[in-house]
Design a protein around this motif. Structure first.
Motif, PDB file in Angstrom:
ATOM      1  N   THR A  48       0.848  -1.160   0.084  1.00  0.00           N
ATOM      2  CA  THR A  48      -0.188   0.189  -0.009  1.00  0.00           C
ATOM      3  C   THR A  48       0.827   1.256  -0.014  1.00  0.00           C
ATOM      4  OG1 THR A  48      -0.273  -0.136   2.424  1.00  0.00           O
ATOM      5  CG2 THR A  48      -1.991  -1.084   1.283  1.00  0.00           C
ATOM      6  N   ARG A  49       2.056   1.077   0.465  1.00  0.00           N
ATOM      7  CA  ARG A  49       3.182   2.171   0.274  1.00  0.00           C
ATOM      8  C   ARG A  49       4.415   1.285   0.362  1.00  0.00           C
ATOM      9  NH1 ARG A  49       0.767   6.605   1.612  1.00  0.00           N
ATOM     10  NH2 ARG A  49       2.416   8.253   1.368  1.00  0.00           N
ATOM     11  N   SER A  76       8.118   9.004 -10.994  1.00  0.00           N
ATOM     12  CA  SER A  76       7.483  10.429 -10.614  1.00  0.00           C
ATOM     13  C   SER A  76       6.191  10.494 -10.977  1.00  0.00           C
ATOM     14  CB  SER A  76       8.390  11.849 -11.205  1.00  0.00           C
ATOM     15  OG  SER A  76       8.002  11.922 -12.552  1.00  0.00           O
ATOM     16  N   ARG A  77       5.590  11.244  -9.798  1.00  0.00           N
ATOM     17  CA  ARG A  77       4.195  11.918 -10.268  1.00  0.00           C
ATOM     18  C   ARG A  77       3.806  12.620 -11.405  1.00  0.00           C
ATOM     19  NH1 ARG A  77       0.438  10.105  -6.437  1.00  0.00           N
ATOM     20  NH2 ARG A  77       1.129   9.596  -4.531  1.00  0.00           N
ATOM     21  N   ARG A  78       4.841  13.322 -11.653  1.00  0.00           N
ATOM     22  CA  ARG A  78       4.938  13.932 -13.043  1.00  0.00           C
ATOM     23  C   ARG A  78       4.698  13.055 -14.246  1.00  0.00           C
ATOM     24  NH1 ARG A  78       7.988  16.014 -17.101  1.00  0.00           N
ATOM     25  NH2 ARG A  78       9.981  14.730 -16.275  1.00  0.00           N
ATOM     26  N   ASP A  97       7.389   6.326   0.081  1.00  0.00           N
ATOM     27  CA  ASP A  97       7.630   7.325   1.122  1.00  0.00           C
ATOM     28  C   ASP A  97       9.280   6.961   1.203  1.00  0.00           C
ATOM     29  OD1 ASP A  97       5.152   7.776   2.254  1.00  0.00           O
ATOM     30  OD2 ASP A  97       5.418   5.801   3.567  1.00  0.00           O
ATOM     31  N   ILE A  98       9.910   8.530   0.985  1.00  0.00           N
ATOM     32  CA  ILE A  98      11.515   8.582   0.683  1.00  0.00           C
ATOM     33  C   ILE A  98      12.086   9.269   2.076  1.00  0.00           C
ATOM     34  CG2 ILE A  98      13.454   9.328  -0.783  1.00  0.00           C
ATOM     35  CD1 ILE A  98      11.410   9.420  -3.059  1.00  0.00           C
ATOM     36  N   ASP A 103       6.906  15.109   0.721  1.00  0.00           N
ATOM     37  CA  ASP A 103       5.776  15.034  -0.446  1.00  0.00           C
ATOM     38  C   ASP A 103       5.993  13.587  -1.039  1.00  0.00           C
ATOM     39  OD1 ASP A 103       6.248  18.386  -1.242  1.00  0.00           O
ATOM     40  OD2 ASP A 103       4.800  17.580   0.358  1.00  0.00           O
ATOM     41  N   ASP A 104       4.727  13.132  -1.358  1.00  0.00           N
ATOM     42  CA  ASP A 104       4.870  12.017  -2.209  1.00  0.00           C
ATOM     43  C   ASP A 104       5.010  12.227  -3.614  1.00  0.00           C
ATOM     44  OD1 ASP A 104       4.012  10.148   0.008  1.00  0.00           O
ATOM     45  OD2 ASP A 104       1.975  10.471  -0.404  1.00  0.00           O
TER      46      ASP A 104
END
Length: 198
Positions: A48-49, A76-78, A97-98, A103-104
């Protein structure tokens, strides 16, 4: 590059370009759990993460495709947003989670589609330990060309990318990603000699 018109289907492994960008290393517990789910199919192990940390020189930029882990592509989310809904037909996106980041910014692409399309007579024998197929040949009629990526029942811990999806990622990312040809219908194409090596 990946597919060209008239050349037919192709399959690739994608890796980050490690020369100028920082790479992500997965938390060992989370990577083992992901591998267990891929090999055993237990929904209790579905991530889930995912926890990870940056490796390498902090002065280097972060890549949009920062993980070389064969079964866990991270985007990346981008990049995921620019790729659009196409990824959802093959799996799901899970936040990463870094360590030290608030931010995610990144997501793990959990590829759920397992497709039996390997030509066992023309491929090398899967390795006993993890199922790695060093020289793969696919049955074109069984290849799921509508999917961006898939996994094999013989080698469930590795994500295989269809050529059109590899093209799209290279188009969006350029030199940030390395693509290694695993197989092509084009008889003139030369597969990478060790696509799963680092």
């Amino acid at each position: 590059m990946a597919d060209e018109p008239g050349k037919g289907a192709s399959v690739y492994r994608l890796l980050p370009s490690l020369s100028d960008y920082r790479a992500l290393q997965f938390d060992s517990f989370d990577s083992r759990r992901l591998m267990r789910r891929q090999c055993g199919g237990d929904e209790a192990d579905r991530p889930t993460r995912l926890r990870a940390e940056w490796m390498g020189d902090r002065r280097r930029p972060k890549s949009d495709f920062p993980s070389g882990y064969p079964g866990g592509p991270v985007l990346s989310r981008r990049l995921a947003a620019r790729f659009g809904e196409e990824l959802s037909v093959a799996g799901s996106l899970v936040p990463v989670d870094i360590e030290g980041e608030e931010d995610d910014e990144y997501v793990l692409f959990v590829v759920d589609k397992v497709v039996d399309c390997l030509d066992l007579r023309r491929s090398s024998k899967p390795k006993r330990l993890d199922g790695e197929v060093k020289k793969a040949s696919f049955r074109p009629e069984a290849l799921p060309v509508h999917l961006p990526a898939f996994r094999l029942p013989q080698f469930p811990g590795a994500v295989q990318w269809n050529g059109w999806a590899a093209d799209r990622i290279v188009e969006l990312m350029g030199e940030q990603v390395e693509i290694r040809l695993i197989w092509s219908q084009d008889p003139a194409a030369k597969p990478h000699p060790d696509p799963w090596g680092m």
